[in-house]
Design an enzyme around this catalytic site. Structure first.
Site, PDB file in Angstrom:
ATOM      1  N   GLY A  45     -29.012  30.199 -73.075  1.00  0.00           N
ATOM      2  CA  GLY A  45     -30.095  30.408 -74.141  1.00  0.00           C
ATOM      3  C   GLY A  45     -29.635  29.847 -75.479  1.00  0.00           C
ATOM      4  O   GLY A  45     -28.308  30.243 -75.710  1.00  0.00           O
ATOM      5  N   GLN A  50     -29.177  28.939 -84.561  1.00  0.00           N
ATOM      6  CA  GLN A  50     -27.534  29.046 -84.134  1.00  0.00           C
ATOM      7  C   GLN A  50     -27.088  27.628 -84.139  1.00  0.00           C
ATOM      8  O   GLN A  50     -25.633  27.578 -84.065  1.00  0.00           O
ATOM      9  CB  GLN A  50     -27.370  29.313 -82.750  1.00  0.00           C
ATOM     10  N   CYS A  95     -23.092  36.005 -76.477  1.00  0.00           N
ATOM     11  CA  CYS A  95     -23.846  35.072 -77.256  1.00  0.00           C
ATOM     12  C   CYS A  95     -22.880  33.960 -77.847  1.00  0.00           C
ATOM     13  O   CYS A  95     -21.710  34.235 -78.224  1.00  0.00           O
ATOM     14  CB  CYS A  95     -24.470  35.885 -78.586  1.00  0.00           C
ATOM     15  N   LEU A  96     -23.563  32.732 -77.949  1.00  0.00           N
ATOM     16  CA  LEU A  96     -22.797  31.448 -78.356  1.00  0.00           C
ATOM     17  C   LEU A  96     -22.119  31.663 -79.689  1.00  0.00           C
ATOM     18  O   LEU A  96     -21.098  30.964 -80.098  1.00  0.00           O
ATOM     19  CB  LEU A  96     -23.522  30.275 -78.056  1.00  0.00           C
ATOM     20  N   HIS A 137     -33.399  38.293 -76.567  1.00  0.00           N
ATOM     21  CA  HIS A 137     -32.237  38.037 -77.216  1.00  0.00           C
ATOM     22  C   HIS A 137     -32.428  36.794 -78.173  1.00  0.00           C
ATOM     23  O   HIS A 137     -31.992  37.070 -79.326  1.00  0.00           O
ATOM     24  CB  HIS A 137     -31.161  37.853 -76.252  1.00  0.00           C
ATOM     25  N   GLU A 138     -33.164  35.580 -77.619  1.00  0.00           N
ATOM     26  CA  GLU A 138     -33.324  34.684 -78.471  1.00  0.00           C
ATOM     27  C   GLU A 138     -34.146  34.859 -79.517  1.00  0.00           C
ATOM     28  O   GLU A 138     -34.112  34.170 -80.592  1.00  0.00           O
ATOM     29  CB  GLU A 138     -33.552  33.638 -77.563  1.00  0.00           C
ATOM     30  N   HIS A 141     -32.825  36.334 -82.582  1.00  0.00           N
ATOM     31  CA  HIS A 141     -32.211  35.253 -83.508  1.00  0.00           C
ATOM     32  C   HIS A 141     -33.236  34.969 -84.426  1.00  0.00           C
ATOM     33  O   HIS A 141     -32.814  34.517 -85.835  1.00  0.00           O
ATOM     34  CB  HIS A 141     -31.713  34.190 -82.861  1.00  0.00           C
TER      35      HIS A 141
HETATM   36 ZN   LIG Z   1     -27.457  34.744 -79.198  1.00  0.00          ZN
END
Ligand SMILES: [Zn+2]
Length: 173
Positions: A45, A50, A95-96, A137-138, A141
């Protein structure tokens, strides 16, 4: 569109993303650029903030039973709103934007959302399992919240220490 992943502790990750009003070529270009970046960095995701675009846009692709992420399984989620949530589940998230760090985070087990697709059509989705976790999670953000913001004080301290060490090692190598 050339995109780069913004990593913690970059303050841009704290931005509250704005609602998408125009479902135009610019949005499509963003979506088309986010997706390969997510796949190439082994993500499931990615939120637009991000990649430094503060708009309420997510792409997701949850691996299937064989661990594959076929392109037709892509979910493009714009302006999502949670309409129902239920249960509780614990999952080791990463997380990226916070590379190489994983922690157990508590989430709702199932969520339903309303959202729009890339053409502005309204959709609904009922999610459970990893998809439900990834959506939450997304969506965090979009509010400027990272999964590490959900850690207890002592686990957060441990994270800060480990992360600083990791950044230092990366600089030296
Ligand atoms: Zn993340």
């Amino acid at each position: 569109m050339k995109l780069n992943i913004v990593e913690y502790p970059d303050k841009r990750l704290k931005t509250i993303s704005k609602e998408v009003k125009l479902f135009d070529d610019k949005l499509h270009d963003l979506l088309d650029s986010m997706y390969p970046l997510m796949i190439n960095t082994n993500g499931i995701g990615l939120a637009a903030i991000q990649v430094s675009h503060a708009v309420r846009v997510l792409v997701l692709n949850i691996p299937d039973d064989d661990g594959e992420q076929p392109a037709e399984n892509i979910l493009e989620i714009i302006n999502p709103v949670i309409t129902h949530k239920n249960g509780e589940t614990l999952y080791q998230e990463g997380c990226l934007s916070v590379p190489k760090f994983y922690e157990d985070i508590k989430r709702y087990e199932t969520v339903s959302i309303n959202y729009q697709d890339r053409n502005g059509n309204t959709k609904t989705l009922e999610a459970d399992g990893l998809l439900a976790i990834a959506i939450q999670h997304e969506m965090d953000h979009l509010e400027g919240i990272l999964f590490i913001d959900k850690l207890s004080y002592s686990r957060r301290k441990k994270f800060e220490k480990e992360y600083k060490r990791m950044l230092k090692e990366r600089k030296e190598s």
